[in-house]
Every structure is written in C-alpha cells, then in structure tokens.
Design a protein around this motif. Structure first.
Motif, PDB file in Angstrom:
ATOM      1  N   VAL A 180      -3.569  -4.217  -3.930  1.00  8.62           N
ATOM      2  CA  VAL A 180      -4.154  -2.981  -3.430  1.00  8.62           C
ATOM      3  C   VAL A 180      -5.216  -2.547  -4.430  1.00  8.62           C
ATOM      4  O   VAL A 180      -4.942  -2.431  -5.625  1.00  8.62           O
ATOM      5  CB  VAL A 180      -3.098  -1.860  -3.274  1.00  8.62           C
ATOM      6  N   SER A 181      -6.412  -2.323  -3.930  1.00 12.64           N
ATOM      7  CA  SER A 181      -7.508  -1.816  -4.757  1.00 12.64           C
ATOM      8  C   SER A 181      -7.631  -0.324  -4.491  1.00 12.64           C
ATOM      9  O   SER A 181      -7.644   0.105  -3.332  1.00 12.64           O
ATOM     10  CB  SER A 181      -8.806  -2.537  -4.392  1.00 12.64           C
ATOM     11  N   THR A 209      -8.181   7.218  -3.539  1.00 14.25           N
ATOM     12  CA  THR A 209      -8.896   6.499  -2.486  1.00 14.25           C
ATOM     13  C   THR A 209      -8.432   5.055  -2.519  1.00 14.25           C
ATOM     14  O   THR A 209      -8.544   4.379  -3.542  1.00 14.25           O
ATOM     15  CB  THR A 209     -10.427   6.537  -2.716  1.00 14.25           C
ATOM     16  N   VAL A 210      -7.878   4.601  -1.399  1.00 11.41           N
ATOM     17  CA  VAL A 210      -7.473   3.195  -1.285  1.00 11.41           C
ATOM     18  C   VAL A 210      -8.670   2.437  -0.733  1.00 11.41           C
ATOM     19  O   VAL A 210      -9.174   2.761   0.339  1.00 11.41           O
ATOM     20  CB  VAL A 210      -6.250   3.033  -0.362  1.00 11.41           C
ATOM     21  N   ARG A 211      -9.111   1.446  -1.475  1.00 12.46           N
ATOM     22  CA  ARG A 211     -10.261   0.643  -1.034  1.00 12.46           C
ATOM     23  C   ARG A 211      -9.833  -0.482  -0.106  1.00 12.46           C
ATOM     24  O   ARG A 211     -10.478  -0.748   0.888  1.00 12.46           O
ATOM     25  CB  ARG A 211     -10.986   0.073  -2.239  1.00 12.46           C
ATOM     26  N   HIS A 212      -8.760  -1.182  -0.474  1.00 10.89           N
ATOM     27  CA  HIS A 212      -8.244  -2.221   0.413  1.00 10.89           C
ATOM     28  C   HIS A 212      -6.804  -2.562   0.065  1.00 10.89           C
ATOM     29  O   HIS A 212      -6.360  -2.344  -1.054  1.00 10.89           O
ATOM     30  CB  HIS A 212      -9.124  -3.485   0.411  1.00 10.89           C
ATOM     31  N   HIS A 213      -6.123  -3.083   1.050  1.00 12.73           N
ATOM     32  CA  HIS A 213      -4.759  -3.606   0.916  1.00 12.73           C
ATOM     33  C   HIS A 213      -4.824  -5.019   1.475  1.00 12.73           C
ATOM     34  O   HIS A 213      -5.153  -5.195   2.645  1.00 12.73           O
ATOM     35  CB  HIS A 213      -3.781  -2.729   1.714  1.00 12.73           C
ATOM     36  N   ARG A 214      -4.559  -5.983   0.635  1.00 12.18           N
ATOM     37  CA  ARG A 214      -4.667  -7.376   1.076  1.00 12.18           C
ATOM     38  C   ARG A 214      -3.320  -8.078   0.892  1.00 12.18           C
ATOM     39  O   ARG A 214      -2.777  -8.115  -0.206  1.00 12.18           O
ATOM     40  CB  ARG A 214      -5.744  -8.082   0.260  1.00 12.18           C
ATOM     41  N   ARG A 229     -12.204  -4.368  -8.920  1.00  9.87           N
ATOM     42  CA  ARG A 229     -12.787  -5.341  -7.990  1.00  9.87           C
ATOM     43  C   ARG A 229     -11.839  -6.531  -7.850  1.00  9.87           C
ATOM     44  O   ARG A 229     -11.372  -7.045  -8.864  1.00  9.87           O
ATOM     45  CB  ARG A 229     -14.128  -5.840  -8.516  1.00  9.87           C
ATOM     46  N   VAL A 250      -7.195  -2.981  -9.314  1.00 12.12           N
ATOM     47  CA  VAL A 250      -6.636  -3.857  -8.292  1.00 12.12           C
ATOM     48  C   VAL A 250      -5.224  -4.143  -8.780  1.00 12.12           C
ATOM     49  O   VAL A 250      -5.032  -4.797  -9.809  1.00 12.12           O
ATOM     50  CB  VAL A 250      -7.435  -5.163  -8.120  1.00 12.12           C
ATOM     51  N   GLU A 287       0.829  -1.211   0.000  1.00 12.45           N
ATOM     52  CA  GLU A 287       0.000   0.000   0.000  1.00 12.45           C
ATOM     53  C   GLU A 287       0.858   1.253   0.000  1.00 12.45           C
ATOM     54  O   GLU A 287       0.569   2.210  -0.731  1.00 12.45           O
ATOM     55  CB  GLU A 287      -0.948   0.039   1.194  1.00 12.45           C
TER      56      GLU A 287
END
Length: 134
Positions: free
Chosen positions: A95-96, A81-86, A133, A113, A37
């Motif tokens: 990172v989405s 805007t960071v939606r998620h870091h997996r 997504r 993504v 991220e």
C-alpha cells in the motif's frame, strides 16, 4: 486515549470510528482487517489515537520493535491519502500512502510504500520504503 465511537474515523473514510477502523481496534476478539489497505488505514488511525497495542499486534513479529513511543505532545495528524493498494500474491500486498502531520508549527509528510503479509487469515505490516514510490 478514549475516543467516542461516533467520532469521525481518522483514516478519512467519512465513516464513524466504530463502523470503520474502530472495529479492528476493539479488544479480543478483534475483527481482523480484511485487506492490506484496511489494515494500513486502521494502523494510521491507531497512530492518530495512540493505540500502541494495536500497532504492535499488527506488526509482523520478524520486524516488530520491542516498544513504541506515544505521540509527541502537540502532534496533530492532518490526514491520510492512499495512493494505491496492490495485491502481489494471495498473501502479500503493498500500500502506497501519504500521511500528513504538524508539530511545533511545522508540517510533515510521510510517504511510504508499505509491505504486508497475511498469515492464518490476518494481515500484518512488515516494513516499508519511505520513498513513497513502488
């Protein structure tokens, strides 16, 4: 492009550039981004600031383009805007995010993504899916 180090970091963290993504952009020896991220945010800031050298250096050699073009004249980056870091494994993550920009009076939105790998302690961008997504 020279940007004052006390300038707000383009990644939207609320920190000064020098205390945020700018420390990763610095010349050798650059501080490596500690997470996928953080690298993604630093790469977004590099796009905003036209730091093409940083973008190429943090792009995995297996997918890195030979060159990048600078921003088109008049392009304005509006935010990230960071939606998620997996974390997928110790050395793989995704990172989405959504990056917004405006050019010629038209708003643009990039949803992706992104996939990252870590090699020798450094994270690299590999590629991404534009669907936004996972």
């Amino acid at each position: 492009m020279t940007t004052p180090p006390d300038f707000a970091c383009p990644c939207g963290s609320g920190h000064r550039l020098s205390a945020c993504c700018g420390r990763y952009h610095a010349g050798a020896p650059a501080v490596p981004a500690p997470t996928a991220e953080a690298l993604m945010r630093a790469r977004y800031s590099a796009f905003v600031l036209d730091r093409l050298d940083y973008l190429l250096a943090t792009w995995h050699p297996t997918t890195r383009p030979a060159a990048l073009e600078p921003n088109e004249p008049g392009l304005r980056w509006l935010g990230l805007t960071v939606r998620h870091h997996r974390v997928l494994a110790a050395d793989r993550a995704e990172v989405s995010f959504v990056a917004r920009s405006k050019l010629g009076g038209r708003a643009h939105r990039l949803e992706e993504v992104s996939r990252f790998v870590r090699e020798d302690g450094r994270w690299f961008y590999v590629d991404g899916d534009l669907s936004g997504r996972p």
